[in-house]
Design a protein around this motif. Structure first.
Motif, PDB file in Angstrom:
ATOM      1  N   MET A   1       1.092  -1.399  -0.020  1.00 15.47           N
ATOM      2  CA  MET A   1       0.247   0.314   0.081  1.00 15.47           C
ATOM      3  C   MET A   1       0.868   1.076   0.053  1.00 15.47           C
ATOM      4  N   SER A   2       1.721   1.027   0.652  1.00 20.55           N
ATOM      5  CA  SER A   2       2.849   2.425   0.595  1.00 20.55           C
ATOM      6  C   SER A   2       3.269   2.267  -1.275  1.00 20.55           C
ATOM      7  N   PHE A   3       3.369   1.890  -1.131  1.00 17.08           N
ATOM      8  CA  PHE A   3       4.480   1.822  -2.488  1.00 17.08           C
ATOM      9  C   PHE A   3       2.937   2.251  -3.914  1.00 17.08           C
ATOM     10  N   LEU A   4       2.191   1.748  -3.338  1.00 13.95           N
ATOM     11  CA  LEU A   4       0.812   2.542  -4.194  1.00 13.95           C
ATOM     12  C   LEU A   4      -0.182   3.944  -3.533  1.00 13.95           C
ATOM     13  N   TYR A   5       0.565   4.340  -3.003  1.00 12.45           N
ATOM     14  CA  TYR A   5       0.685   5.488  -2.259  1.00 12.45           C
ATOM     15  C   TYR A   5       1.303   6.467  -3.299  1.00 12.45           C
TER      16      TYR A   5
ATOM     17  N   ASP B   1       2.852 -11.948  -7.112  1.00 11.93           N
ATOM     18  CA  ASP B   1       3.870 -12.511  -8.479  1.00 11.93           C
ATOM     19  C   ASP B   1       2.707 -10.871  -9.260  1.00 11.93           C
ATOM     20  N   ILE B   2       2.131 -10.245  -8.590  1.00 12.40           N
ATOM     21  CA  ILE B   2       1.392  -9.150  -9.466  1.00 12.40           C
ATOM     22  C   ILE B   2       2.226  -7.632  -9.699  1.00 12.40           C
ATOM     23  N   PRO B   3       2.528  -7.697 -10.748  1.00 14.91           N
ATOM     24  CA  PRO B   3       3.025  -6.160 -10.845  1.00 14.91           C
ATOM     25  C   PRO B   3       2.325  -5.508 -10.477  1.00 14.91           C
ATOM     26  N   LEU B   4       2.820  -4.303  -9.812  1.00  8.64           N
ATOM     27  CA  LEU B   4       2.306  -2.828  -8.950  1.00  8.64           C
ATOM     28  C   LEU B   4       3.041  -1.621  -9.588  1.00  8.64           C
ATOM     29  N   GLY B   5       4.342  -1.856 -10.679  1.00  4.80           N
ATOM     30  CA  GLY B   5       4.211  -0.166 -10.949  1.00  4.80           C
ATOM     31  C   GLY B   5       5.768  -0.828 -11.053  1.00  4.80           C
TER      32      GLY B   5
ATOM     33  N   HIS C   1      10.243   5.219  -6.608  1.00  3.37           N
ATOM     34  CA  HIS C   1       8.767   5.126  -7.096  1.00  3.37           C
ATOM     35  C   HIS C   1       9.019   6.077  -7.894  1.00  3.37           C
ATOM     36  N   GLN C   2       8.489   5.549  -8.932  1.00  4.92           N
ATOM     37  CA  GLN C   2       7.952   6.232 -10.273  1.00  4.92           C
ATOM     38  C   GLN C   2       7.071   6.726 -10.819  1.00  4.92           C
TER      39      GLN C   2
END
Length: 83
Positions: free
Chosen positions: A7-11, A40-44, A67-68
């Motif tokens: 979640m931190s990465f997704l924010y 194994d789900i690509p998040l970014g 993060h990009q």
């Protein structure tokens, strides 16, 4: 990344060593990387701020991936359009 760091990465935050579950061997510093969940789900994607060897000696709060972009950016953009 670990589930606690997803979640931190997704924010839009960077991945710290404490949130890192696995890393590809011999990843060079500043290489482009794809960030995956434990299932194994690509998040970014982002940039490796440290090489694989440097990560071993890094403190737990040190940045490993800068993060990009992530899959949550589309949804955050849609929210602005809806409201």
């Amino acid at each position: 990344v670990k589930p606690s760091a997803e979640m931190s990465f997704l924010y839009g935050n960077n991945v710290m060593k404490s949130g890192l579950a696995r890393i590809t061997e011999s990843t060079p510093q500043y290489a482009g990387v794809v960030v995956y969940s434990m299932s194994d789900i690509p998040l970014g994607f982002g940039v490796a701020s440290q090489s694989t060897d440097a990560c071993k000696d890094l403190e737990p709060m040190g940045n490993v991936v800068l993060h990009q972009a992530d899959i949550g950016e589309y949804l955050r953009g849609m929210e602005d359009d809806i409201f």
